[in-house]
Write a protein that holds these residues in place. Structure first.
Motif, PDB file in Angstrom:
ATOM      1  N   SER A 109       0.865  -1.177   0.000  1.00 48.56           N
ATOM      2  CA  SER A 109       0.000   0.000   0.000  1.00 48.56           C
ATOM      3  C   SER A 109       0.903   1.229   0.000  1.00 48.56           C
ATOM      4  O   SER A 109       2.125   1.099   0.108  1.00 48.56           O
ATOM      5  CB  SER A 109      -0.900  -0.009   1.238  1.00 48.56           C
ATOM      6  OG  SER A 109      -0.108   0.009   2.410  1.00 48.56           O
TER       7      SER A 109
ATOM      8  N   LYS B 174      -4.843   1.222   0.031  1.00 49.95           N
ATOM      9  CA  LYS B 174      -4.601  -0.210  -0.143  1.00 49.95           C
ATOM     10  C   LYS B 174      -5.103  -0.695  -1.505  1.00 49.95           C
ATOM     11  O   LYS B 174      -5.956  -0.068  -2.121  1.00 49.95           O
ATOM     12  CB  LYS B 174      -5.310  -1.000   0.959  1.00 49.95           C
ATOM     13  CG  LYS B 174      -4.896  -0.606   2.370  1.00 49.95           C
ATOM     14  CD  LYS B 174      -5.737  -1.309   3.404  1.00 49.95           C
ATOM     15  CE  LYS B 174      -7.054  -0.574   3.551  1.00 49.95           C
ATOM     16  NZ  LYS B 174      -7.831  -0.961   4.718  1.00 49.95           N
ATOM     17  N   GLN B 175      -4.585  -1.871  -1.883  1.00 48.34           N
ATOM     18  CA  GLN B 175      -5.025  -2.527  -3.106  1.00 48.34           C
ATOM     19  C   GLN B 175      -6.295  -3.333  -2.842  1.00 48.34           C
ATOM     20  O   GLN B 175      -6.485  -3.876  -1.753  1.00 48.34           O
ATOM     21  CB  GLN B 175      -3.952  -3.485  -3.612  1.00 48.34           C
ATOM     22  CG  GLN B 175      -2.667  -2.807  -4.038  1.00 48.34           C
ATOM     23  CD  GLN B 175      -1.711  -3.832  -4.598  1.00 48.34           C
ATOM     24  OE1 GLN B 175      -1.999  -4.484  -5.588  1.00 48.34           O
ATOM     25  NE2 GLN B 175      -0.559  -3.977  -3.950  1.00 48.34           N
ATOM     26  N   LEU B 176      -7.112  -3.422  -3.856  1.00 48.57           N
ATOM     27  CA  LEU B 176      -8.299  -4.264  -3.801  1.00 48.57           C
ATOM     28  C   LEU B 176      -7.877  -5.721  -3.904  1.00 48.57           C
ATOM     29  O   LEU B 176      -6.938  -6.050  -4.626  1.00 48.57           O
ATOM     30  CB  LEU B 176      -9.244  -3.905  -4.950  1.00 48.57           C
ATOM     31  CG  LEU B 176      -9.776  -2.467  -4.911  1.00 48.57           C
ATOM     32  CD1 LEU B 176     -10.398  -2.087  -6.238  1.00 48.57           C
ATOM     33  CD2 LEU B 176     -10.774  -2.308  -3.778  1.00 48.57           C
TER      34      LEU B 176
ATOM     35  N   TRP C  55     -16.445  -5.152  -3.682  1.00 47.24           N
ATOM     36  CA  TRP C  55     -15.926  -3.928  -4.278  1.00 47.24           C
ATOM     37  C   TRP C  55     -16.168  -3.809  -5.778  1.00 47.24           C
ATOM     38  O   TRP C  55     -16.238  -2.699  -6.310  1.00 47.24           O
ATOM     39  CB  TRP C  55     -14.451  -3.722  -3.945  1.00 47.24           C
ATOM     40  CG  TRP C  55     -13.476  -4.756  -4.416  1.00 47.24           C
ATOM     41  CD1 TRP C  55     -12.920  -5.755  -3.671  1.00 47.24           C
ATOM     42  CD2 TRP C  55     -12.905  -4.881  -5.717  1.00 47.24           C
ATOM     43  NE1 TRP C  55     -12.058  -6.500  -4.425  1.00 47.24           N
ATOM     44  CE2 TRP C  55     -12.020  -5.981  -5.699  1.00 47.24           C
ATOM     45  CE3 TRP C  55     -13.045  -4.175  -6.911  1.00 47.24           C
ATOM     46  CZ2 TRP C  55     -11.298  -6.388  -6.805  1.00 47.24           C
ATOM     47  CZ3 TRP C  55     -12.323  -4.580  -8.022  1.00 47.24           C
ATOM     48  CH2 TRP C  55     -11.463  -5.674  -7.964  1.00 47.24           C
TER      49      TRP C  55
ATOM     50  N   CYS D 189     -13.392   4.657  -1.824  1.00 46.86           N
ATOM     51  CA  CYS D 189     -12.309   5.284  -1.055  1.00 46.86           C
ATOM     52  C   CYS D 189     -12.264   4.744   0.370  1.00 46.86           C
ATOM     53  O   CYS D 189     -11.183   4.550   0.931  1.00 46.86           O
ATOM     54  CB  CYS D 189     -12.473   6.806  -1.051  1.00 46.86           C
ATOM     55  SG  CYS D 189     -12.079   7.564  -2.631  1.00 46.86           S
TER      56      CYS D 189
ATOM     57  N   CYS E 227     -10.680   1.277   0.293  1.00 48.59           N
ATOM     58  CA  CYS E 227      -9.253   1.275  -0.061  1.00 48.59           C
ATOM     59  C   CYS E 227      -8.387   2.076   0.910  1.00 48.59           C
ATOM     60  O   CYS E 227      -7.168   2.150   0.722  1.00 48.59           O
ATOM     61  CB  CYS E 227      -9.060   1.837  -1.466  1.00 48.59           C
ATOM     62  SG  CYS E 227      -9.747   0.785  -2.751  1.00 48.59           S
ATOM     63  N   THR E 228      -8.991   2.692   1.891  1.00 47.61           N
ATOM     64  CA  THR E 228      -8.217   3.473   2.862  1.00 47.61           C
ATOM     65  C   THR E 228      -8.639   3.076   4.277  1.00 47.61           C
ATOM     66  O   THR E 228      -9.552   2.294   4.469  1.00 47.61           O
ATOM     67  CB  THR E 228      -8.445   4.992   2.685  1.00 47.61           C
ATOM     68  OG1 THR E 228      -9.803   5.299   3.029  1.00 47.61           O
ATOM     69  CG2 THR E 228      -8.140   5.453   1.270  1.00 47.61           C
TER      70      THR E 228
ATOM     71  N   VAL F 154      -6.232   6.341  -5.007  1.00 53.47           N
ATOM     72  CA  VAL F 154      -7.003   5.094  -4.971  1.00 53.47           C
ATOM     73  C   VAL F 154      -7.040   4.477  -6.370  1.00 53.47           C
ATOM     74  O   VAL F 154      -6.819   3.271  -6.540  1.00 53.47           O
ATOM     75  CB  VAL F 154      -8.433   5.337  -4.427  1.00 53.47           C
ATOM     76  CG1 VAL F 154      -9.332   4.132  -4.669  1.00 53.47           C
ATOM     77  CG2 VAL F 154      -8.379   5.692  -2.949  1.00 53.47           C
TER      78      VAL F 154
ATOM     79  N   ASN G  43      -4.784   1.034  -7.606  1.00 52.96           N
ATOM     80  CA  ASN G  43      -5.585  -0.065  -8.135  1.00 52.96           C
ATOM     81  C   ASN G  43      -5.716   0.004  -9.651  1.00 52.96           C
ATOM     82  O   ASN G  43      -6.714  -0.426 -10.238  1.00 52.96           O
ATOM     83  CB  ASN G  43      -6.959  -0.069  -7.459  1.00 52.96           C
ATOM     84  CG  ASN G  43      -6.842  -0.410  -6.000  1.00 52.96           C
ATOM     85  OD1 ASN G  43      -6.582  -1.555  -5.658  1.00 52.96           O
ATOM     86  ND2 ASN G  43      -6.983   0.593  -5.138  1.00 52.96           N
TER      87      ASN G  43
ATOM     88  N   THR H 145      -3.990  -9.700  -4.391  1.00 57.52           N
ATOM     89  CA  THR H 145      -4.573  -8.451  -4.852  1.00 57.52           C
ATOM     90  C   THR H 145      -5.134  -8.711  -6.237  1.00 57.52           C
ATOM     91  O   THR H 145      -4.752  -9.677  -6.910  1.00 57.52           O
ATOM     92  CB  THR H 145      -3.516  -7.336  -4.938  1.00 57.52           C
ATOM     93  OG1 THR H 145      -2.558  -7.677  -5.934  1.00 57.52           O
ATOM     94  CG2 THR H 145      -2.836  -7.117  -3.599  1.00 57.52           C
TER      95      THR H 145
END
Length: 196
Positions: free
Chosen positions: A11, A24-26, A34, A70, A73-74, A99, A103, A149
Motif C-alpha cells: 500500500s 490499499k489494493q483491492l 468492491w 475510497c 481502499c483506505t 485510490v 488499483n 490483490t
C-alpha cells in the motif's frame, strides 16, 4: 505500480490534511463487494485519464460509489471522506486519484478475466471458477488466490496464459520434429533436449 508492489500487496501512505492515510489494493477475497462499487467508475474512466475535473464529475455522477470505494481502499470512514470532499474538494480529488492509481490493475485494464458471456453456440461461458482452476492447475492454491490483490491475480493469469502458449509452441515443434525426422535425427533431437 510495479509487479512487486502488486504481488506483495503493498500500500502507499499519503498525507491528507496532515494525517497519514493508507491507500490499499483491492483483493480477490472480497471481489463481490468492491467490484459493483468500482465498475461504474472504471467504465467512466475508459473515456479518459483521471484528472481533478474528471474526479469531480465522478463524485457528482457516482458519489456513493466513489466514497464507498475510497473507504474500502483506505483506513478512513465514509463520514470523514464526505467532510473532506466538502471542505477541500481538491484534496479529496488527490486522495481519489491515489485510490485509482494504486488499483490501476483494475481501473486501467483492457481485458477483464473471469466471467465473460458468450452468445455463440458451442462456446462455453467462462466463470470465475474457471479462472481460479486455471491458476490452481499451475500450482496456486485456492486460499492463496483469494488473498491475492486483483493486480497480482491478473498478473498470474497472464503469466499462466503466456506459459501455456509457449508450452504449446514447444510441444508442436517436438511433434513436427518427430514427424519429419528419421530415427537417428529424432534421437539427436531428444539428446539435445536432455542437455537443457
Amino acid at each position: 505500480m510495479n509487479d512487486f508492489f502488486l504481488a506483495n500487496n503493498r500500500s502507499i501512505t499519503i498525507k491528507v490534511l496532515g494525517n497519514d492515510v493508507e491507500v490499499k489494493q483491492l483483493q480477490m477475497h472480497n471481489f463481490d463487494i468492491w467490484s459493483p462499487i468500482a465498475s461504474p467508475i472504471r467504465d467512466s474512466l475508459k473515456q479518459s485519464d483521471y484528472s481533478d475535473l474528471i474526479g469531480a464529475g465522478l463524485v457528482k455522477d457516482y458519489g456513493a460509489h466513489v466514497f464507498q470505494l475510497c473507504s474500502l481502499c483506505t483506513n478512513t470512514e465514509i463520514e470523514t471522506l464526505l467532510d473532506l470532499a466538502e471542505s477541500d474538494p481538491l484534496e479529496f480529488s488527490h486522495l481519489f486519484q491515489h485510490v485509482i492509481d494504486v488499483n490501476g490493475a483494475y481501473f486501467k485494464e483492457e481485458i477483464r478475466p473471469g466471467l465473460q458471456t458468450r452468445k455463440k453456440k458451442g462456446v462455453v461461458e467462462q466463470t470465475w471458477f474457471d479462472s481460479f482452476q486455471y491458476l490452481i492447475a499451475y500450482g496456486h492454491r485456492h486460499d492463496d488466490i483469494l488473498q491475492m490483490t486483483y493486480g497480482a491475480f491478473v498478473g498470474y493469469l497472464k503469466a499462466a496464459e503466456k506459459y501455456q502458449r509457449n508450452r504449446g509452441k514447444f510441444d508442436s515443434n517436438i511433434i513436427r520434429a518427430a514427424h519429419h525426422a528419421d530415427k537417428k535425427g529424432f534421437t539427436t533431437f531428444q539428446d539435445e533436449l536432455s542437455k537443457h
